[in-house]
Design a protein around this motif. Structure first.
Motif, PDB file in Angstrom:
ATOM      1  N   SER A 107       0.812  -1.216   0.000  1.00  0.00           N
ATOM      2  CA  SER A 107       0.000   0.000   0.000  1.00  0.00           C
ATOM      3  C   SER A 107       0.845   1.265   0.000  1.00  0.00           C
ATOM      4  O   SER A 107       0.425   2.284  -0.557  1.00  0.00           O
ATOM      5  N   ILE A 108       2.019   1.239   0.598  1.00  0.00           N
ATOM      6  CA  ILE A 108       2.838   2.453   0.696  1.00  0.00           C
ATOM      7  C   ILE A 108       3.658   2.659  -0.569  1.00  0.00           C
ATOM      8  O   ILE A 108       3.637   3.735  -1.184  1.00  0.00           O
ATOM      9  N   SER A 109       4.373   1.622  -0.996  1.00  0.00           N
ATOM     10  CA  SER A 109       5.271   1.769  -2.142  1.00  0.00           C
ATOM     11  C   SER A 109       4.605   1.460  -3.473  1.00  0.00           C
ATOM     12  O   SER A 109       5.101   1.865  -4.531  1.00  0.00           O
ATOM     13  N   GLY A 110       3.501   0.724  -3.446  1.00  0.00           N
ATOM     14  CA  GLY A 110       2.866   0.303  -4.680  1.00  0.00           C
ATOM     15  C   GLY A 110       3.547  -0.881  -5.339  1.00  0.00           C
ATOM     16  O   GLY A 110       3.157  -1.289  -6.436  1.00  0.00           O
ATOM     17  N   GLU A 111       4.570  -1.441  -4.689  1.00  0.00           N
ATOM     18  CA  GLU A 111       5.311  -2.564  -5.271  1.00  0.00           C
ATOM     19  C   GLU A 111       4.374  -3.751  -5.478  1.00  0.00           C
ATOM     20  O   GLU A 111       3.694  -4.185  -4.555  1.00  0.00           O
ATOM     21  N   PRO A 112       4.340  -4.322  -6.686  1.00  0.00           N
ATOM     22  CA  PRO A 112       3.460  -5.467  -6.939  1.00  0.00           C
ATOM     23  C   PRO A 112       4.127  -6.781  -6.540  1.00  0.00           C
ATOM     24  O   PRO A 112       5.356  -6.891  -6.477  1.00  0.00           O
ATOM     25  N   GLY A 113       3.312  -7.780  -6.295  1.00  0.00           N
ATOM     26  CA  GLY A 113       3.835  -9.087  -5.953  1.00  0.00           C
ATOM     27  C   GLY A 113       2.719 -10.069  -5.692  1.00  0.00           C
ATOM     28  O   GLY A 113       1.573  -9.865  -6.107  1.00  0.00           O
ATOM     29  N   ILE A 114       3.069 -11.123  -4.997  1.00  0.00           N
ATOM     30  CA  ILE A 114       2.134 -12.196  -4.672  1.00  0.00           C
ATOM     31  C   ILE A 114       2.029 -12.320  -3.154  1.00  0.00           C
ATOM     32  O   ILE A 114       3.039 -12.288  -2.444  1.00  0.00           O
ATOM     33  N   MET A 115       0.809 -12.478  -2.665  1.00  0.00           N
ATOM     34  CA  MET A 115       0.544 -12.660  -1.240  1.00  0.00           C
ATOM     35  C   MET A 115       0.174 -14.116  -0.984  1.00  0.00           C
ATOM     36  O   MET A 115      -0.605 -14.719  -1.717  1.00  0.00           O
ATOM     37  N   PHE A 157       4.933 -12.043   1.496  1.00  0.00           N
ATOM     38  CA  PHE A 157       4.948 -11.241   0.274  1.00  0.00           C
ATOM     39  C   PHE A 157       6.171 -11.633  -0.539  1.00  0.00           C
ATOM     40  O   PHE A 157       7.294 -11.646  -0.025  1.00  0.00           O
ATOM     41  N   VAL A 158       5.936 -11.985  -1.808  1.00  0.00           N
ATOM     42  CA  VAL A 158       7.032 -12.241  -2.742  1.00  0.00           C
ATOM     43  C   VAL A 158       6.919 -11.204  -3.845  1.00  0.00           C
ATOM     44  O   VAL A 158       5.929 -11.198  -4.596  1.00  0.00           O
ATOM     45  N   PRO A 159       7.887 -10.300  -3.947  1.00  0.00           N
ATOM     46  CA  PRO A 159       7.765  -9.220  -4.932  1.00  0.00           C
ATOM     47  C   PRO A 159       7.922  -9.724  -6.357  1.00  0.00           C
ATOM     48  O   PRO A 159       8.550 -10.756  -6.619  1.00  0.00           O
ATOM     49  N   GLY A 160       7.341  -8.945  -7.279  1.00  0.00           N
ATOM     50  CA  GLY A 160       7.493  -9.242  -8.686  1.00  0.00           C
ATOM     51  C   GLY A 160       6.487 -10.253  -9.193  1.00  0.00           C
ATOM     52  O   GLY A 160       5.516 -10.591  -8.516  1.00  0.00           O
ATOM     53  N   PRO A 161       6.725 -10.747 -10.411  1.00  0.00           N
ATOM     54  CA  PRO A 161       5.773 -11.677 -11.022  1.00  0.00           C
ATOM     55  C   PRO A 161       5.840 -13.045 -10.365  1.00  0.00           C
ATOM     56  O   PRO A 161       6.839 -13.403  -9.722  1.00  0.00           O
ATOM     57  N   PRO A 162       4.792 -13.846 -10.514  1.00  0.00           N
ATOM     58  CA  PRO A 162       4.794 -15.201  -9.963  1.00  0.00           C
ATOM     59  C   PRO A 162       5.686 -16.117 -10.789  1.00  0.00           C
ATOM     60  O   PRO A 162       6.140 -15.754 -11.880  1.00  0.00           O
ATOM     61  N   PRO A 163       5.942 -17.320 -10.305  1.00  0.00           N
ATOM     62  CA  PRO A 163       6.715 -18.265 -11.115  1.00  0.00           C
ATOM     63  C   PRO A 163       5.946 -18.625 -12.375  1.00  0.00           C
ATOM     64  O   PRO A 163       4.716 -18.648 -12.403  1.00  0.00           O
ATOM     65  N   VAL A 175       8.950 -22.860  -8.847  1.00  0.00           N
ATOM     66  CA  VAL A 175       8.334 -22.441  -7.594  1.00  0.00           C
ATOM     67  C   VAL A 175       9.323 -22.435  -6.441  1.00  0.00           C
ATOM     68  O   VAL A 175       9.363 -21.494  -5.637  1.00  0.00           O
ATOM     69  N   ALA A 176      10.147 -23.478  -6.297  1.00  0.00           N
ATOM     70  CA  ALA A 176      11.046 -23.582  -5.138  1.00  0.00           C
ATOM     71  C   ALA A 176      11.974 -22.373  -5.054  1.00  0.00           C
ATOM     72  O   ALA A 176      12.091 -21.737  -4.004  1.00  0.00           O
ATOM     73  N   ALA A 177      12.633 -22.033  -6.164  1.00  0.00           N
ATOM     74  CA  ALA A 177      13.543 -20.889  -6.151  1.00  0.00           C
ATOM     75  C   ALA A 177      12.787 -19.588  -5.935  1.00  0.00           C
ATOM     76  O   ALA A 177      13.260 -18.692  -5.221  1.00  0.00           O
ATOM     77  N   TRP A 178      11.616 -19.476  -6.534  1.00  0.00           N
ATOM     78  CA  TRP A 178      10.816 -18.249  -6.397  1.00  0.00           C
ATOM     79  C   TRP A 178      10.428 -18.001  -4.946  1.00  0.00           C
ATOM     80  O   TRP A 178      10.461 -16.863  -4.467  1.00  0.00           O
ATOM     81  N   LEU A 179      10.078 -19.042  -4.213  1.00  0.00           N
ATOM     82  CA  LEU A 179       9.679 -18.880  -2.815  1.00  0.00           C
ATOM     83  C   LEU A 179      10.815 -18.341  -1.953  1.00  0.00           C
ATOM     84  O   LEU A 179      10.573 -17.775  -0.885  1.00  0.00           O
ATOM     85  N   GLY A 180      12.048 -18.485  -2.405  1.00  0.00           N
ATOM     86  CA  GLY A 180      13.182 -17.942  -1.658  1.00  0.00           C
ATOM     87  C   GLY A 180      13.189 -16.431  -1.569  1.00  0.00           C
ATOM     88  O   GLY A 180      13.918 -15.861  -0.751  1.00  0.00           O
ATOM     89  N   GLY A 181      12.382 -15.760  -2.379  1.00  0.00           N
ATOM     90  CA  GLY A 181      12.291 -14.303  -2.325  1.00  0.00           C
ATOM     91  C   GLY A 181      11.274 -13.781  -1.338  1.00  0.00           C
ATOM     92  O   GLY A 181      11.004 -12.570  -1.290  1.00  0.00           O
TER      93      GLY A 181
END
Length: 323
Positions: free
Chosen positions: A23-31, A291-297, A303-309
């Motif tokens: 909400s503050i930065s507007g950074e998109p990602g996945i919840m 919260f994982v920033p950026g696009p989804p896998p 998925v495994a590497a993406w979850l590290g973010g």
């Protein structure tokens, strides 16, 4: 941000995955729901780094019950714990440099009467009175004596009378079968010293939960553990993500090598997220989300590497990004 179809997102990560923005930065990602590491040793790590690294809740499986009771139940990370290892005289983990006497209790008899020195009930009662959510026992035949059958049975019975699940460290030939026969609810590690028979895995799957801890092993034991976990998961067994954090010098937070090992064992995508977020032993951390920033896998293999973010953020800071 390029986004796949929402149905594809749910297929990859499970029904609770959602596009969002901060909400503050507007950074998109996945919840996603808050992540939990179901096997840590807080006296060996810097718990302040857990949330930054994506972990909002932990289960401590072997520590000083007095020190653990001093932790706030409402803090971050959310902490549940077993208290001390319950072990036999000279049994694991005695003699280990990382295991001071304060994190062990020697159980010498099957007494279910409170206050009996060395009795099963006395050991269980102490951990419970210091706030333990589970009871941890040591069944490591490769490192010394283990609890005799009547003592083991008494510990399990006393824990269950208190409504506490029993978690066992099993290591050595026959220890998984011993734990299963004794009514142990959870294995602190996927069995890694023996390849289990299909019959034993089929027995274990409906009644036990296994915590992964695959990545702590060398290649030979890791292969055994991954094969056992693959069979267990295929049989419908409940798998929880756990790393044994404190065992070796590793990043404090979500460990991609553990998730990659789970992936190889067939616990992939949404199943891996389930293993990370299952609140059964710890409870759901309140007021926070992953919260994982950026696009989804883009695929299951990513998925495994993406979850590290992942990182932990207040739930109120994330706004659903409707498609």
């Amino acid at each position: 941000m390029l986004r796949p179809d929402p149905q594809r997102l749910r297929e990859l990560l499970g029904p609770q995955a959602a596009f969002c923005r901060r909400s503050i930065s507007g950074e998109p990602g996945i919840m996603l729901p808050a992540f939990i590491d179901h096997h840590v040793h807080l006296h060996l790590i810097d718990e302040r780094a857990l949330a930054i690294g994506g972990i909002a809740g932990v289960l401590d499986l072997g520590g000083d019950p007095v020190e653990l009771a001093r932790h706030s139940r409402d803090g971050m990370p959310r902490i549940a714990y077993a208290g001390a290892f319950l072990t036999a005289e000279g049994g694991y983990p005695s003699g280990r440099g990382w295991a001071p006497d304060s994190i062990m209790r020697v159980v010498t008899g099957p007494s279910t009467h409170p206050g009996v020195a060395g009795g099963a009930a006395t050991a269980v009662d102490e951990q419970a009175e210091f706030g333990a959510s589970v009871i941890k026992i040591s069944l490591n035949a490769d490192a010394g004596p283990t609890l005799p059958g009547p003592v083991l049975a008494a510990v399990v019975a006393c824990a269950h009378e208190r409504g506490l699940p029993v978690v066992a460290h099993v290591e050595g030939d026959g220890m998984t079968r011993l734990a299963l026969d004794a009514g142990v609810d959870v294995l602190a590690h996927t069995p890694f010293t023996e390849r289990l028979s299909a019959d034993l895995v089929e027995r274990a799957a409906p009644s036990q939960t296994w915590i992964s801890t695959l990545a702590i092993h060398g290649s030979a034991q890791r292969q055994i553990a991954e094969e056992n976990l693959s069979a267990f998961a295929s049989a419908g067994g409940r798998v929880l993500y756990g790393t044994d954090l404190g065992n070796g010098q590793r990043r404090v937070g979500v460990l991609v090598d553990e998730l990659a090992a789970l992936d190889r064992a067939g616990v992939r995508g949404a199943a891996a997220v389930d293993a990370l977020t299952d609140p059964a032993l710890v409870g759901a951390p309140a007021g926070v989300a992953t919260f994982v920033p950026g696009p989804p896998p883009g695929s299951l293999g990513e998925v495994a590497a993406w979850l590290g973010g992942a990182t932990v953020v207040p739930s109120e800071e994330l706004v659903h990004d409707d498609i």
